[in-house]
Design an enzyme around this catalytic site. Sequence first.
Site, PDB file in Angstrom:
ATOM      1  N   LYS A 212       3.374 -15.363   2.695  1.00 17.98           N
ATOM      2  CA  LYS A 212       3.317 -16.108   1.429  1.00 17.98           C
ATOM      3  C   LYS A 212       4.765 -16.405   1.056  1.00 17.98           C
ATOM      4  CE  LYS A 212       0.922 -17.649  -2.130  1.00 17.98           C
ATOM      5  NZ  LYS A 212       0.098 -18.852  -2.026  1.00 17.98           N
TER       6      LYS A 212
ATOM      7  N   ASP B  78      -3.168 -17.965   1.892  1.00 20.06           N
ATOM      8  CA  ASP B  78      -4.330 -18.600   1.250  1.00 20.06           C
ATOM      9  C   ASP B  78      -4.908 -19.682   2.167  1.00 20.06           C
ATOM     10  OD1 ASP B  78      -1.800 -19.611   0.764  1.00 20.06           O
ATOM     11  OD2 ASP B  78      -2.326 -20.583  -1.104  1.00 20.06           O
TER      12      ASP B  78
ATOM     13  N   ASP C 241      -5.364  -6.613   5.988  1.00 17.13           N
ATOM     14  CA  ASP C 241      -6.562  -5.878   5.577  1.00 17.13           C
ATOM     15  C   ASP C 241      -7.661  -6.880   5.202  1.00 17.13           C
ATOM     16  OD1 ASP C 241      -8.241  -3.887   4.790  1.00 17.13           O
ATOM     17  OD2 ASP C 241      -7.133  -3.327   2.983  1.00 17.13           O
TER      18      ASP C 241
ATOM     19  N   ASP D 238     -11.004  -8.331   7.765  1.00 13.44           N
ATOM     20  CA  ASP D 238     -12.410  -8.205   7.361  1.00 13.44           C
ATOM     21  C   ASP D 238     -13.090  -9.568   7.365  1.00 13.44           C
ATOM     22  OD1 ASP D 238     -12.288  -5.509   7.060  1.00 13.44           O
ATOM     23  OD2 ASP D 238     -13.122  -5.475   5.029  1.00 13.44           O
TER      24      ASP D 238
ATOM     25  N   TYR E 210       0.821  -1.216   0.000  1.00 13.59           N
ATOM     26  CA  TYR E 210       0.000   0.000   0.000  1.00 13.59           C
ATOM     27  C   TYR E 210       0.856   1.267   0.000  1.00 13.59           C
ATOM     28  CZ  TYR E 210      -4.019  -2.962   1.214  1.00 13.59           C
ATOM     29  OH  TYR E 210      -5.000  -3.917   1.222  1.00 13.59           O
TER      30      TYR E 210
END
Length: 358
Positions: free
Chosen positions: A192, A224, A248, A252, A143
């Site tokens: 990852k 994942d 992020d 959620d 980001y």
Amino acid sequence: MAEVKKIAVIAGDGIGPEVVAEAEKILKRTEELYGYSFETEHVLFGGIAIDEKGTPLPEDTLKVCKSADAVLLGAVGGPKWDSNPKELRPETGLLGIRKELGLFSNLRPAVIFDCLKDASTLKPEVLEGTDLMVVRELTGGIYFGEKFRREGEGGQEAVDTCVYNVQEVERIVRQAFEIAQKRRKKLASVDKANVLETSRLWREVVNRVAPEYPDVELEHVLVDNCAMQLLRRPSSFDVIVTENMFGDILSDEAAMLTGSIGMLASASLGEGSFGLYEPVHGSAPDIAGQGLANPIATILSVALMFRLTFGYDKAADAIEKAVAEVLDAGHRTADIAVDKSQALSTSEMGDLIAAAMK
Ligand code: NAD
């Protein structure tokens, strides 16, 4: 006489002032019950600050926040400011305040209240016992990395770079280990590392500091797989620590396990004990000013503040128990009520929780 704790209060926009007023009832009740002393100072931020001061994050607001022990925030934003230029948008103030206050981690607990298990889209037996905390890195990663466009062989290309350094990883990983030590002593570090170099660095740092926290059981989980396991076995997680974008998305996902956005608290922390505490939800312009907002997320944010910034664990427990007791007794605001005609107003819910604190 207990030390006076200074709290900067940002009511903000929409339902922000309504839910913050209920959280302030909890502060007052805590003073009565425990003899603690809070000094609150209200400051302007977000849309209301744009209207009154011409900027979402006025200098004096920042000054009060910086000199406080903690910040309590309602919510900011709304359609009135949506078409403003970037520097005059409430969300720009949110990024600015995090940066100015040095907040590098965002903590989101997802706790299932037994009586609300049916509000989730997952089966109650899968959710049973779920009580987890996602610790998300807030200031680095893709980001904030360099972004640009260029001409390539297949036409225009867009590039987003993901950068992390050892210091950024280490400070959040240590914070997550420390949080795990105060909970059920389990930490899942999510990355990852089979594909990304930043993830391989992340994992190296985690493995290097892990021996300093021998009481914490560590597992590495690929992002994942974590997304899948959160739906399959949410109750097996205690603390999850991860980088900005993974956090992020996963926070959620974890939030939705609980079924209602009106119930979710969050904390943003930097070095030391200072923190900014706010509900996960936004300013809900569709229900603002009608007494319909659920104040529980903001009230539970106060519990987080007590535990993480002030070390007032007993008072934090008292808030959480009072919330559970009021819900168990069948009291609901409209967002979580089955029979909406029986729903309580924002302030009725706040009064009941304050009265239930022991
Ligand atoms: P929102 O969270 O404000 O609302 C989403 C839905 O959930 C709405 O239907 C709303 O009525 C409901 N809801 C939210 N909080 C509730 C509560 N406490 N009780 C009952 N129902 C509740 O998200 P949105 O509609 O996408 O955003 C509205 C505004 O809030 C936008 O301007 C957005 O930028 C801003 N926002 C601010 C923050 C923040 O201040 N940290 C976070 C998210 C969104």
